[in-house]
Design a protein around this motif. Sequence first.
Motif, PDB file in Angstrom:
ATOM      1  N   PHE A 121     -13.077  -6.135  21.507  1.00  7.47           N
ATOM      2  CA  PHE A 121     -13.378  -7.733  21.319  1.00  7.47           C
ATOM      3  C   PHE A 121     -12.920  -8.294  22.817  1.00  7.47           C
ATOM      4  O   PHE A 121     -11.797  -8.418  23.329  1.00  7.47           O
ATOM      5  N   GLN A 122     -13.833  -8.886  23.532  1.00  2.35           N
ATOM      6  CA  GLN A 122     -13.613  -9.543  24.946  1.00  2.35           C
ATOM      7  C   GLN A 122     -12.587 -10.665  24.671  1.00  2.35           C
ATOM      8  O   GLN A 122     -11.624 -10.697  25.630  1.00  2.35           O
ATOM      9  N   GLN A 123     -12.556 -11.541  23.552  1.00  2.00           N
ATOM     10  CA  GLN A 123     -11.546 -12.502  23.377  1.00  2.00           C
ATOM     11  C   GLN A 123     -10.278 -11.990  23.494  1.00  2.00           C
ATOM     12  O   GLN A 123      -9.343 -12.655  23.969  1.00  2.00           O
ATOM     13  N   ASP A 124      -9.938 -10.990  22.610  1.00  3.79           N
ATOM     14  CA  ASP A 124      -8.849 -10.232  22.351  1.00  3.79           C
ATOM     15  C   ASP A 124      -8.215  -9.943  23.759  1.00  3.79           C
ATOM     16  O   ASP A 124      -6.908 -10.058  24.171  1.00  3.79           O
ATOM     17  N   ARG A 125      -8.849  -9.229  24.579  1.00  2.00           N
ATOM     18  CA  ARG A 125      -8.723  -8.604  25.984  1.00  2.00           C
ATOM     19  C   ARG A 125      -7.979  -9.840  26.848  1.00  2.00           C
ATOM     20  O   ARG A 125      -7.245  -9.881  27.666  1.00  2.00           O
ATOM     21  N   ALA A 126      -8.951 -10.769  26.762  1.00  6.62           N
ATOM     22  CA  ALA A 126      -8.726 -12.071  27.299  1.00  6.62           C
ATOM     23  C   ALA A 126      -7.431 -12.730  26.873  1.00  6.62           C
ATOM     24  O   ALA A 126      -6.529 -13.258  27.792  1.00  6.62           O
ATOM     25  N   LEU A 127      -7.120 -12.944  25.762  1.00  5.08           N
ATOM     26  CA  LEU A 127      -5.833 -13.311  25.504  1.00  5.08           C
ATOM     27  C   LEU A 127      -4.582 -12.436  25.899  1.00  5.08           C
ATOM     28  O   LEU A 127      -3.828 -13.119  26.307  1.00  5.08           O
ATOM     29  N   VAL A 128      -4.780 -11.279  25.713  1.00  2.93           N
ATOM     30  CA  VAL A 128      -3.749 -10.201  26.387  1.00  2.93           C
ATOM     31  C   VAL A 128      -3.505 -10.792  27.821  1.00  2.93           C
ATOM     32  O   VAL A 128      -2.325 -10.870  28.319  1.00  2.93           O
ATOM     33  N   ARG A 129      -4.590 -10.853  28.606  1.00  3.55           N
ATOM     34  CA  ARG A 129      -4.396 -11.109  30.104  1.00  3.55           C
ATOM     35  C   ARG A 129      -3.588 -12.580  30.210  1.00  3.55           C
ATOM     36  O   ARG A 129      -2.821 -12.655  31.117  1.00  3.55           O
ATOM     37  N   THR A 130      -3.837 -13.415  29.187  1.00  7.64           N
ATOM     38  CA  THR A 130      -2.998 -14.799  29.513  1.00  7.64           C
ATOM     39  C   THR A 130      -1.596 -14.731  29.116  1.00  7.64           C
ATOM     40  O   THR A 130      -0.693 -15.514  29.598  1.00  7.64           O
ATOM     41  N   LEU A 131      -1.291 -13.246  28.620  1.00  6.42           N
ATOM     42  CA  LEU A 131       0.325 -13.348  28.282  1.00  6.42           C
ATOM     43  C   LEU A 131       0.897 -12.897  29.537  1.00  6.42           C
ATOM     44  O   LEU A 131       2.192 -13.079  29.615  1.00  6.42           O
TER      45      LEU A 131
END
Length: 202
Positions: free
Chosen positions: A113-123
């Motif tokens: 899921f794109q949203q999950d990868r984007a969330l990890v990026r924000t970490l």
Amino acid sequence: MKSDKSTNVVWHQHQIAKADRVRQKGIQRPAVLWFTGLSGSGKSTIANAVEQLLFAKGYHSYLLDGDNVRHGLNKDLSFADADRVENIRRIGEVSKLFVDAGLLVLTAFISPFQQDRALVRTLHSEQEFIEVFVDTPLAVCEQRDPKGLYKKARAGEIKHFTGIDSAYEPPLKPEIRVDTSTASVAECAEQVVAYLAGNGYL
């Protein structure tokens, strides 16, 4: 309903900071290489090849593999969508710790899921998250089927299987894109290492 989550948690400030650990390593800039792609695309194989190249050159790295992590840290999670989200959240937090330690951390997870990868990026800090899209076509992955999972999914023996009855959302702007249907594992690994060298990580 009472929550089991603790509210009496205070962040403990370490005396050794991330900058100190990075300085100690000296020869590299820490980051997470997030390998994403379908099952059978070659994520783990390429990530292993990249780590071998880095190790041979004296760099400090660690590889987190999807199947291996589900034997321990995430053994309580299923492959339903909600658990897939939690799986990636946990790995995102673990990868952040490895980067904080000054390492180049490689993660090989479908992470559909794109949203999950984007969330990890924000970490992670800017330029410390490198998305590596192993863009191997579904037909090729299914033909390989190294673990026999596609066959089981097609037979209805496995539910929530990415690419069959669960969606895979490809990265929109990955930092690196490789395709094992047109390039060898060695060529893909060299491409990743060349990106690291060319962008100041090595």
